[in-house]
Structures are given as structure tokens and as C-alpha cells.
Design a protein around this motif. Structure first.
Motif, PDB file in Angstrom:
ATOM      1  N   THR A  41       0.822  -1.216   0.000  1.00 61.27           N
ATOM      2  CA  THR A  41       0.000   0.000   0.000  1.00 61.27           C
ATOM      3  C   THR A  41       0.853   1.261   0.000  1.00 61.27           C
ATOM      4  OG1 THR A  41      -1.770  -1.132   1.226  1.00 61.27           O
ATOM      5  CG2 THR A  41      -1.793   1.268   1.259  1.00 61.27           C
ATOM      6  N   LEU A  42       0.430   2.221  -0.805  1.00 63.12           N
ATOM      7  CA  LEU A  42       0.919   3.596  -0.690  1.00 63.12           C
ATOM      8  C   LEU A  42      -0.051   4.309   0.237  1.00 63.12           C
ATOM      9  CD1 LEU A  42       2.603   6.118  -1.518  1.00 63.12           C
ATOM     10  CD2 LEU A  42       1.019   6.386  -3.443  1.00 63.12           C
ATOM     11  N   LEU A  43       0.433   4.700   1.404  1.00 66.42           N
ATOM     12  CA  LEU A  43      -0.433   5.341   2.398  1.00 66.42           C
ATOM     13  C   LEU A  43      -0.074   6.822   2.474  1.00 66.42           C
ATOM     14  CD1 LEU A  43      -1.539   3.938   5.822  1.00 66.42           C
ATOM     15  CD2 LEU A  43      -0.868   6.335   5.612  1.00 66.42           C
ATOM     16  N   LEU A  44      -1.067   7.684   2.269  1.00 68.63           N
ATOM     17  CA  LEU A  44      -0.882   9.121   2.375  1.00 68.63           C
ATOM     18  C   LEU A  44      -1.477   9.596   3.692  1.00 68.63           C
ATOM     19  CD1 LEU A  44      -1.847  10.288  -1.243  1.00 68.63           C
ATOM     20  CD2 LEU A  44       0.420   9.701  -0.346  1.00 68.63           C
ATOM     21  N   LEU A  45      -0.615   9.977   4.627  1.00 70.67           N
ATOM     22  CA  LEU A  45      -1.043  10.572   5.891  1.00 70.67           C
ATOM     23  C   LEU A  45      -1.027  12.077   5.678  1.00 70.67           C
ATOM     24  CD1 LEU A  45      -1.736  10.182   8.916  1.00 70.67           C
ATOM     25  CD2 LEU A  45       0.717  10.338   9.390  1.00 70.67           C
ATOM     26  N   MET A  46      -2.200  12.696   5.661  1.00 68.78           N
ATOM     27  CA  MET A  46      -2.265  14.065   5.145  1.00 68.78           C
ATOM     28  C   MET A  46      -3.329  14.895   5.844  1.00 68.78           C
ATOM     29  SD  MET A  46      -4.238  13.406   1.498  1.00 68.78           S
ATOM     30  CE  MET A  46      -4.471  15.165   1.194  1.00 68.78           C
ATOM     31  N   SER A  47      -3.303  16.192   5.534  1.00 62.60           N
ATOM     32  CA  SER A  47      -4.334  17.103   5.987  1.00 62.60           C
ATOM     33  C   SER A  47      -4.713  18.013   4.826  1.00 62.60           C
ATOM     34  CB  SER A  47      -3.839  17.929   7.185  1.00 62.60           C
ATOM     35  OG  SER A  47      -4.909  18.648   7.768  1.00 62.60           O
ATOM     36  N   ASP A  48      -5.654  18.906   5.083  1.00 64.90           N
ATOM     37  CA  ASP A  48      -6.118  19.821   4.043  1.00 64.90           C
ATOM     38  C   ASP A  48      -5.562  21.228   4.217  1.00 64.90           C
ATOM     39  OD1 ASP A  48      -7.460  20.042   6.398  1.00 64.90           O
ATOM     40  OD2 ASP A  48      -9.468  20.137   5.552  1.00 64.90           O
ATOM     41  N   HIS A  49      -5.280  21.604   5.468  1.00 67.02           N
ATOM     42  CA  HIS A  49      -4.745  22.921   5.805  1.00 67.02           C
ATOM     43  C   HIS A  49      -4.422  22.895   7.290  1.00 67.02           C
ATOM     44  CE1 HIS A  49      -8.736  23.452   7.492  1.00 67.02           C
ATOM     45  NE2 HIS A  49      -9.268  23.243   6.295  1.00 67.02           N
ATOM     46  N   GLY A  50      -3.798  23.955   7.793  1.00 59.93           N
ATOM     47  CA  GLY A  50      -3.594  24.065   9.229  1.00 59.93           C
ATOM     48  C   GLY A  50      -4.830  24.621   9.906  1.00 59.93           C
ATOM     49  N   LEU A  51      -4.691  24.936  11.187  1.00 53.35           N
ATOM     50  CA  LEU A  51      -5.812  25.488  11.951  1.00 53.35           C
ATOM     51  C   LEU A  51      -6.274  26.796  11.306  1.00 53.35           C
ATOM     52  CD1 LEU A  51      -7.154  24.423  14.571  1.00 53.35           C
ATOM     53  CD2 LEU A  51      -5.911  26.203  15.791  1.00 53.35           C
ATOM     54  N   ARG A  52      -7.573  26.908  11.040  1.00 54.05           N
ATOM     55  CA  ARG A  52      -8.090  28.024  10.244  1.00 54.05           C
ATOM     56  C   ARG A  52      -8.583  29.198  11.072  1.00 54.05           C
ATOM     57  NH1 ARG A  52     -12.618  26.782   6.363  1.00 54.05           N
ATOM     58  NH2 ARG A  52     -12.152  28.941   5.808  1.00 54.05           N
ATOM     59  N   ALA A  53      -8.843  29.011  12.355  1.00 53.87           N
ATOM     60  CA  ALA A  53      -9.403  30.090  13.161  1.00 53.87           C
ATOM     61  C   ALA A  53      -8.891  29.985  14.590  1.00 53.87           C
ATOM     62  CB  ALA A  53     -10.935  30.041  13.135  1.00 53.87           C
ATOM     63  N   GLY A  54      -9.038  31.084  15.328  1.00 51.61           N
ATOM     64  CA  GLY A  54      -8.644  31.081  16.722  1.00 51.61           C
ATOM     65  C   GLY A  54      -7.381  31.895  16.984  1.00 51.61           C
ATOM     66  N   GLU A  55      -6.958  31.940  18.237  1.00 53.90           N
ATOM     67  CA  GLU A  55      -5.854  32.794  18.653  1.00 53.90           C
ATOM     68  C   GLU A  55      -4.525  32.375  18.021  1.00 53.90           C
ATOM     69  OE1 GLU A  55      -5.522  33.511  22.817  1.00 53.90           O
ATOM     70  OE2 GLU A  55      -7.689  33.564  23.108  1.00 53.90           O
ATOM     71  N   TYR A  56      -4.250  31.078  17.962  1.00 53.28           N
ATOM     72  CA  TYR A  56      -2.979  30.657  17.363  1.00 53.28           C
ATOM     73  C   TYR A  56      -2.934  31.040  15.886  1.00 53.28           C
ATOM     74  CZ  TYR A  56       1.042  27.926  16.000  1.00 53.28           C
ATOM     75  OH  TYR A  56       2.264  27.560  15.500  1.00 53.28           O
ATOM     76  N   ARG A  57      -4.052  30.918  15.212  1.00 54.02           N
ATOM     77  CA  ARG A  57      -4.105  31.290  13.802  1.00 54.02           C
ATOM     78  C   ARG A  57      -3.821  32.782  13.605  1.00 54.02           C
ATOM     79  NH1 ARG A  57      -4.252  33.641   9.986  1.00 54.02           N
ATOM     80  NH2 ARG A  57      -5.151  33.234   7.928  1.00 54.02           N
ATOM     81  N   MET A  58      -4.082  33.604  14.609  1.00 56.37           N
ATOM     82  CA  MET A  58      -3.856  35.045  14.492  1.00 56.37           C
ATOM     83  C   MET A  58      -2.371  35.405  14.495  1.00 56.37           C
ATOM     84  SD  MET A  58      -6.819  36.413  14.184  1.00 56.37           S
ATOM     85  CE  MET A  58      -8.556  36.200  14.576  1.00 56.37           C
ATOM     86  N   SER A  59      -1.517  34.522  15.001  1.00 57.79           N
ATOM     87  CA  SER A  59      -0.080  34.795  15.018  1.00 57.79           C
ATOM     88  C   SER A  59       0.498  34.639  13.618  1.00 57.79           C
ATOM     89  CB  SER A  59       0.628  33.846  15.989  1.00 57.79           C
ATOM     90  OG  SER A  59       0.585  32.517  15.487  1.00 57.79           O
ATOM     91  N   LEU A  60       1.683  35.236  13.385  1.00 62.55           N
ATOM     92  CA  LEU A  60       2.321  35.126  12.081  1.00 62.55           C
ATOM     93  C   LEU A  60       2.656  33.676  11.777  1.00 62.55           C
ATOM     94  CD1 LEU A  60       3.552  36.407   9.556  1.00 62.55           C
ATOM     95  CD2 LEU A  60       5.683  36.733  10.861  1.00 62.55           C
ATOM     96  N   GLN A  61       3.144  32.946  12.808  1.00 68.00           N
ATOM     97  CA  GLN A  61       3.461  31.533  12.611  1.00 68.00           C
ATOM     98  C   GLN A  61       2.198  30.741  12.290  1.00 68.00           C
ATOM     99  OE1 GLN A  61       6.356  30.203  12.401  1.00 68.00           O
ATOM    100  NE2 GLN A  61       5.856  28.025  12.379  1.00 68.00           N
ATOM    101  N   GLY A  62       1.108  31.006  13.005  1.00 72.29           N
ATOM    102  CA  GLY A  62      -0.149  30.321  12.737  1.00 72.29           C
ATOM    103  C   GLY A  62      -0.690  30.632  11.362  1.00 72.29           C
TER     104      GLY A  62
END
Length: 617
Positions: free
Chosen positions: A381-402
Motif C-alpha cells: 500500500t501507498l499510504l498518504l497521511l495528510m491534511s487539508d490545511h492548518g488550523l483556520r481560526a482562533g488565537e494561534y491562527r492570528m499569530s504570524l506563525q499560525g
């Protein structure tokens, strides 16, 4: 004389101890002296090409987003029954019965339409305290809802279970043509660095298996739908539209089925991330052999209860919806062992709302991968462990790193050792793309090569590499198989990555009271109002404040000028981001993203694309 000899011995011993301590501890002392250098802030390189360099912090400042201990949340109800199949018959097996109960059940066919309210059969049975019992309810693929009441008619158990037909031995060929199965394990809203920080057990598992981490994987759309439709359907979700979503042949599932693969789909969300964006339409029937969606919809309609304050983590009886999803994966193992399989599994509950919830998932995903390894699934099997994007809302998202991490989703490919031995050039290219700029469109082309596995032979790859080199530098294909080297000069524009999601360009912060910034911000809010204007139930928004403004550097030779803006609007205190191009007329060059929560503000409208803008009257 004796005293003199004693003094000499003592002196020699002390001298030896001194030299031993001095020279023996010197390396240790030097190690501690060097420790400050090692402990200095570290950065990880995501993309490193001639036209794009993106890096980020390994460990940002500690952050917690929830006001409750989400990692300790547990389902409150008991799990009294489990589903088992023996000798072709389906049974409900009772466990841990602490009081006499009277139960009723409702049956549906496993092939029922997701929204069908029609039950094919009814029945009832009693459970006695302390007894163990098996209740036969039918054969084949079935969905069963069970509700048990105590002697006071209070509900003590309410759950939905399901049954598969046993694998057909005639179809479980042990000498089928060589095919590589594909499994997608998706975890919503997890950036690559989020994974690095919160999944140490999965990371340790990966170190013992051939894999490639794609640090330069980028999103191309706002949400899961906008990033998975390009991957699984090959088109932008906005371009595709509802006609595309109702066309079975548009999906990768159809391509794999034509080549003799069995197919499966499951997610822990009843809303359906692959559904049409028109909230008034039903979810499409995904053309797969095994579909968890009707089960999750039945749970969502009848047995669901929430365990967190935001009501985003759901349970049925004693199981979280995400546990039901992982059990579904393991239920399919006997089928995967005998025939090639294409499967997609997606989790979104918990991780979408709570930054630290990912820590709670580490052990369960490591255990799942270990069970797939023990069942010999990963060897084919080729297994893709993946996501669609990072956290989209909230305080951490407000930071430049987020803000950066939102556009840097997780993408790891795990593959069997024999794949690299048999196709060294193709897998070598795959590994060399670890820091290239890649997108969901590239994943689509990669899996097209997996379907025709013979195309990965060195001679065929060499031909494809030469063909790729013949493309004009400014006209690369939108999607490029990862078994080919992604061209070094690929930019966000060539990869069809909107400006809002591209961090190849330098950001220069601007004063928020600058005239052009204010003009562009008002244009951005007016663009939102134009979208919601046809819906009278939504309030028109006003610009309350410009929170951030950046100038995007396109290089000295470019005459393109763009601003990245973050604004707050009223009513509702919505916070939005977008990029605006400055020219004779202002132009939006990205979707408008909402980076603040909006729960409860838009119940009057069903379209997910418009809910983020609507403040209901």
C-alpha cells in the motif's frame, strides 16, 4: 621514612584524581558549554528552490486554545452491544449488562441511500442483568439502530451498529497482477509543524518505514472541500460545481474501480466534506463499495450527543465518532488483504476547533498504523497521511506563525520497501520532491501513475521527464506526478496556488492607517457585502478596524503590487483575510478567509461558503 612514603602515595593519588577529574570531565564540561548553541532557536525549511524559500519555527511559544481539558473528554454512555458476524449471520452481542433492559431495534440495508428514513425491519429483545447474550438479526450488509430502556422507561442505551458481508473467497485472489493499493488517512486542520509537535509516536513509527515528508505541500483552497475535490476529482471545487459532484466518473474512485480495485470511503462528520457547496442539496452518493456515510448520518440523526462545550466532538453510546471511523478502517482489513484497494478516511472532529486536541490522537493513529503493519497491509500500500490545511481560526491562527502554518498542511507518503527497489528512478524523484512546492493537483497525477504501475519503470519515467522539460518555463502543467522531479522554477502562480496561501514572497508590514491600505480594506468588505446582498437575512458588514497589512514582494522586475490584509468587521466581530491587487481598479486575488470563529452567528443560511460572512438578522 614510612611517613614520607605515605605522603608521596597520598600526593600521587591526589594528583591522579585531579588529572582524572580535570581531563575526564573536560569533554563533559565542553558538552555543557556547547549546549546553549544546540538549544538555540531552530527553524525547519519547507520549500527550498531557486524561486521560493519558506522556513518556520520548530517550537513556537506554548499555546492552549480551549477552556476545558479536551484531552480528557470521554463518552458518558456505556457501550452495551457490539456487532459480530458468524457463519454468515449477524448478531448483536451483549456486554456488561448491569440491569434488566427492554430493547427495540430498527434495520436498514447497508446499501440504503444516506438520507433514506425507510427501515426494512423492526424487532425487540430483552437483556437480563449479568447475562451474556447474542441476538441474531439478519444476514448481509445491514445498519441497525438499537434503543434500550430500563423498567422506568428511561433510555439507557442508544446506538447504531453495522455489518459487512464476509469477503468472497472467489474474489480474494492471491496471485492477482501486481497492483499497489492506496490508502488516504486524513486528519483535518493539522499543519506539518502541528504534526511534528503533537505526534511523537507516529513520527517514531515512520522512522522505521520507508516514507517521504513533503514539507512544501500547499493548500489551494479555503476548506477541506476546496482541497480534496482537486485531489479526488481533479478540478477546483468552484469550477466543478454540483454537476461535477454528481458525476461518478469524475472521481478517482471510478478510475481505480475500472482497474479492478475495491473502494471505500469514511469520515467522522455527517455534513460531508465532499458534498455540493449548495447547502440546500443532499450529499452525493459516493461511488464506493464500502461507505461509512450512511452509518454516520444515522448516528447523527438519532444517537449523537456532544461532550465538549462547543459541541464539536460527538459520541454514540460509548464511542466517539472518530473511534467509529477507525473501527471502520480495521473492519476492512480482511478485504484489503486479498484484493487491491483504494480507500479514503477523513477525521475532522476535535482537531478543527482545538489546537491541542492533536496530542490526544497520537497514540490511536500509531496503534492503527501498527495494526495495518501487522496485517501486512503496508507491504502492498501507498499510504498518504495528510491534511487539508492548518488550523483556520482562533488565537494561534492570528499569530504570524499560525498564519503561515494554515497553508502548510501535513503530507507524508509511506510506501513498501520493494517499491523503491523495483522503481528506483520514480521513487528517487518522489523523495527529491520533499522540499518542492506541491499541491493536491499533483497528488491526483501521482495516483494516476499508481493505477498504471508499470509506467513507473525507469525507461518510462525518463521519457516523461524529457516531456516535462519541453514545456515552456511559464506554462507548466497544473498537476505534475510526484514520481517526476518538480521543476525548480515552479512558482505559486504556476502551481495554481492563490496569493493568500503562498508564502514564497517576502511580507513587509505596513501601517494600518495608510491610505492604500484603508482603501483596499474597504474594497474587501464591500466584496463580502456583494456576496451576501441577495440574502436579505444577512446583515451588511462595515469595516471596523484594519488589524494587519502586508506588502507582498514580487521582485524588482515585477510591476505587480499586492496587499495581504486582515480586517475586523461589525456586527459580529468577524475577522477576515484576503489579498488585493493594486492597479487601475482593485482586484481580489484570493478567496476571502474568515479566521475568527462564527458559531451561532449564521443559522439562517445553509451554504457553507456564505455562512462565514453572514450575520443573521
Amino acid at each position: 621514612m614510612a611517613r614520607l612514603m605515605l605522603r608521596m602515595k597520598v600526593s600521587m593519588i591526589l594528583t591522579g584524581v585531579f588529572f582524572t577529574l580535570y581531563f575526564g570531565l573536560q569533554p563533559v564540561t565542553e558538552w555543557f558549554e556547547r549546549k546553549d548553541l544546540v538549544a538555540a532557536p531552530e527553524e525547519v525549511v519547507f520549500v527550498n528552490t531557486s524561486v521560493c524559500h519558506v522556513s518556520g519555527q520548530w517550537k513556537p511559544t506554548g499555546f492552549y486554545s480551549s477552556i476545558e481539558p479536551v484531552n480528557k473528554l470521554r463518552c458518558r454512555m456505556p457501550q452495551l452491544l457490539i456487532a459480530i458476524t458468524q457463519d454468515g449471520s449477524n448478531f448483536l452481542e451483549a456486554k456488561r449488562i448491569s440491569e434488566d433492559l427492554s430493547c427495540k431495534y430498527w434495520l436498514k440495508s447497508g446499501h440504503t441511500h444516506i438520507h433514506s428514513g425507510q427501515y426494512t425491519a423492526y424487532g425487540h429483545f430483552d437483556l437480563k442483568r449479568g447475562a451474556t447474550r447474542k441476538i441474531k438479526i439478519g444476514t448481509g450488509e445491514q445498519i441497525v439502530r438499537i434503543r434500550c430502556l430500563d423498567k422506568f422507561k428511561a433510555s439507557k442505551y442508544h446506538d447504531v451498529l453495522y455489518f459487512f458481508s464476509p469477503p468472497d473467497p472467489k474474489l480474494m485472489s492471491t496471485e492477482s497482477p501486481e497492483k499497489l493499493s492506496v490508502m488516504v488517512l486524513g486528519i483535518d486542520s493539522v499543519s506539518h509543524m502541528h504534526f511534528v509537535r503533537y505526534f511523537p509516536l507516529v513520527k517514531a513509527f515512520l522512522e522505521n518505514h520507508p516514507h517521504t515528508k513533503f514539507f512544501g505541500y500547499s493548500r489551494v483552497g479555503l476548506d477541506a472541500n476546496a482541497n480534496l475535490v482537486p485531489f479526488l476529482g481533479g478540478e477546483s471545487s468552484r469550477v466543478a460545481g454540483s454537476d461535477f459532484l454528481s458525476n461518478d466518473k469524475a472521481w478517482l474512485w471510478d478510475s481505480f474501480k475500472i482497474e479492478g480495485y475495491s473502494t471505500a470511503y469514511g469520515e467522522d462528520n455527517a455534513k460531508g466534506i465532499l458534498s455540493s457547496r449548495n447547502g440546500d442539496k443532499e450529499l452525493p452518493k459516493i461511488p464506493v463499495d464500502f461507505d461509512l456515510t450512511p452509518v454516520i448520518v444515522e448516528m447523527n440523526n438519532h444517537t449523537r450527543y456532544s461532550i465538549d462545550l462547543k459541541e464539536m466532538i460527538h459520541c454514540t453510546a460509548g464511542r466517539k465518532f472518530q473511534d467509529v471511523l477507525r473501527d471502520f478502517v480495521l473492519q476492512l482489513v480482511p478485504y484489503m488483504q486479498g484484493i487491491p484497494f483504494f480507500s479514503v478516511f477523513w477525521q475532522s472532529q476535535g482537531v478543527q476547533e482545538y489546537y491541542e486536541y492533536a496530542w490526544h490522537l497520537d497514540h490511536s493513529y500509531m496503534t492503527l498504523l501498527k495494526k495495518l503493519l501487522d496485517a501486512d497491509i503496508l507491504n502492498n500500500t501507498l499510504l498518504l497521511l495528510m491534511s487539508d490545511h492548518g488550523l483556520r481560526a482562533g488565537e494561534y491562527r492570528m499569530s504570524l506563525q499560525g498564519m503561515k502554518e494554515e497553508s502548510q498542511p501535513l503530507m507524508v507518503a509511506i510506501y513498501p520497501e520493494w517499491l523503491k527497489r523495483k522503481y528506483p528512478l520514480a521513487v528517487g524523484n518522489l523523495e527529491s520532491n520533499a522540499h518542492s512546492l506541491i499541491t493536491p493537483y499533483d497528488l491526483r497525477e501521482t495516483l494516476a501513475d499508481v493505477i498504471a504501475l508499470g509506467q513507473l519503470k525507469d525507461a518510462n519515467i525518463e521519457v516523461s521527464m524529457k516531456r516535462l522539460q519541453t514545456h515552456p518555463p511559464n506554462r507548466l502543467p497544473r498537476g505534475i506526478s510526484l514520481f517526476l522531479p518538480i521543476p525548480d522554477h515552479r512558482t505559486c502562480d504556476l502551481a495554481h496556488i492563490p496569493s493568500l496561501f503562498c508564502f514564497c514572497r517576502e511580507l513587509t508590514e505596513l501601517p494600518t492607517d495608510d491610505g492604500l491600505v484603508l482603501r483596499s480594506s474597504r474594497f474587501m468588505v464591500e466584496s463580502i457585502n456583494q456576496l451576501i446582498k441577495p440574502f436579505g437575512q444577512c446583515r451588511q458588514l462595515k469595516l471596523e478596524m484594519v488589524l494587519l497589512a502586508y506588502f507582498l514582494d514580487f521582485g524588482e522586475e515585477s510591476f505587480v503590487y499586492e496587499l495581504r490584509l486582515r480586517v475586523r468587521t461589525s456586527p459580529g466581530n468577524g475577522v477576515y483575510e484576503a489579498t488585493v491587487r493594486l492597479s487601475d481598479v482593485l482586484l481580489l486575488t484570493s478567496p476571502i478567509s474568515r479566521v475568527s470563529h462564527y458559531l451561532g452567528q449564521s443559522p439562517c443560511i445553509g451554504d457553507p461558503d456564505l455562512q462565514i460572512f453572514c450575520f443573521c438578522i
